[in-house]
Design a protein around this motif. Structure first.
Motif, PDB file in Angstrom:
ATOM      1  N   TRP A  83       0.840  -1.204   0.000  1.00 56.30           N
ATOM      2  CA  TRP A  83       0.000   0.000   0.000  1.00 56.30           C
ATOM      3  C   TRP A  83       0.869   1.247   0.000  1.00 56.30           C
ATOM      4  N   THR A  84       1.873   1.286   0.863  1.00 53.01           N
ATOM      5  CA  THR A  84       2.710   2.476   0.990  1.00 53.01           C
ATOM      6  C   THR A  84       3.470   2.772  -0.293  1.00 53.01           C
ATOM      7  N   TRP A  85       4.122   1.769  -0.858  1.00 52.41           N
ATOM      8  CA  TRP A  85       4.892   2.002  -2.082  1.00 52.41           C
ATOM      9  C   TRP A  85       3.978   2.363  -3.243  1.00 52.41           C
ATOM     10  N   ASP A  86       2.764   1.814  -3.282  1.00 51.49           N
ATOM     11  CA  ASP A  86       1.801   2.199  -4.313  1.00 51.49           C
ATOM     12  C   ASP A  86       1.397   3.663  -4.137  1.00 51.49           C
ATOM     13  N   TRP A  87       1.141   4.076  -2.887  1.00 51.26           N
ATOM     14  CA  TRP A  87       0.748   5.458  -2.614  1.00 51.26           C
ATOM     15  C   TRP A  87       1.862   6.417  -3.031  1.00 51.26           C
ATOM     16  N   VAL A  88       3.082   6.106  -2.669  1.00 53.00           N
ATOM     17  CA  VAL A  88       4.225   6.951  -3.019  1.00 53.00           C
ATOM     18  C   VAL A  88       4.355   7.049  -4.542  1.00 53.00           C
ATOM     19  N   GLY A  89       4.162   5.938  -5.234  1.00 62.35           N
ATOM     20  CA  GLY A  89       4.259   5.939  -6.687  1.00 62.35           C
ATOM     21  C   GLY A  89       3.161   6.723  -7.373  1.00 62.35           C
ATOM     22  N   ARG A  90       1.994   6.792  -6.771  1.00 60.19           N
ATOM     23  CA  ARG A  90       0.859   7.506  -7.367  1.00 60.19           C
ATOM     24  C   ARG A  90       0.861   9.000  -7.062  1.00 60.19           C
ATOM     25  N   HIS A  91       1.656   9.419  -6.099  1.00 60.79           N
ATOM     26  CA  HIS A  91       1.688  10.823  -5.681  1.00 60.79           C
ATOM     27  C   HIS A  91       3.100  11.388  -5.781  1.00 60.79           C
ATOM     28  N   PRO A  92       3.705  11.367  -6.954  1.00 61.26           N
ATOM     29  CA  PRO A  92       5.107  11.787  -7.059  1.00 61.26           C
ATOM     30  C   PRO A  92       5.337  13.264  -6.774  1.00 61.26           C
ATOM     31  N   ASP A  93       4.317  14.101  -6.932  1.00 60.98           N
ATOM     32  CA  ASP A  93       4.480  15.541  -6.696  1.00 60.98           C
ATOM     33  C   ASP A  93       3.973  15.989  -5.334  1.00 60.98           C
ATOM     34  N   ASP A  94       3.514  15.055  -4.518  1.00 66.43           N
ATOM     35  CA  ASP A  94       2.977  15.399  -3.212  1.00 66.43           C
ATOM     36  C   ASP A  94       4.119  15.758  -2.276  1.00 66.43           C
ATOM     37  N   PRO A  95       4.123  16.977  -1.731  1.00 69.18           N
ATOM     38  CA  PRO A  95       5.222  17.384  -0.842  1.00 69.18           C
ATOM     39  C   PRO A  95       5.240  16.612   0.475  1.00 69.18           C
ATOM     40  N   VAL A  96       4.188  15.861   0.773  1.00 74.28           N
ATOM     41  CA  VAL A  96       4.115  15.114   2.020  1.00 74.28           C
ATOM     42  C   VAL A  96       4.906  13.818   1.934  1.00 74.28           C
TER      43      VAL A  96
END
Length: 85
Positions: free
Chosen positions: A71-84
């Motif tokens: 879940w975490t790696w998928d989230w990171v991959g889907r939000h590449p421009d998220d400053p969080v």
């Protein structure tokens, strides 16, 4: 909530600033269920509950670890421009 007795092999490998808590419970027929919380820099990003994750405690932790990592790696991959991230 951190009930990791078996060792670090059961703890998710997460990106920087990510944290995880895993809580196992058993139901009447001996199946484990798990609640996983994933946080980034202290902010809750995901809470998932999985029922019937297995009857063996070590295997249940391993499955929970794998779900948290996926879940975490998928989230990171889907939000590449998220400053969080």
């Amino acid at each position: 909530m951190n009930e990791v007795e078996e060792g670090k092999e059961h703890w998710p490998n997460l990106p920087d600033k990510w944290g995880c808590s895993i809580e196992l419970n058993t139901n009447a027929d001996g199946q484990y269920g798990v609640t996983i919380e994933l946080r980034h820099d202290g902010v809750l990003k995901c809470r998932m509950a999985v029922t019937q994750i297995g009857r063996d405690k070590s295997e249940a932790f391993l499955r929970a670890k794998e779900r948290a990592e996926r879940w975490t790696w998928d989230w990171v991959g889907r939000h590449p421009d998220d400053p969080v991230r």
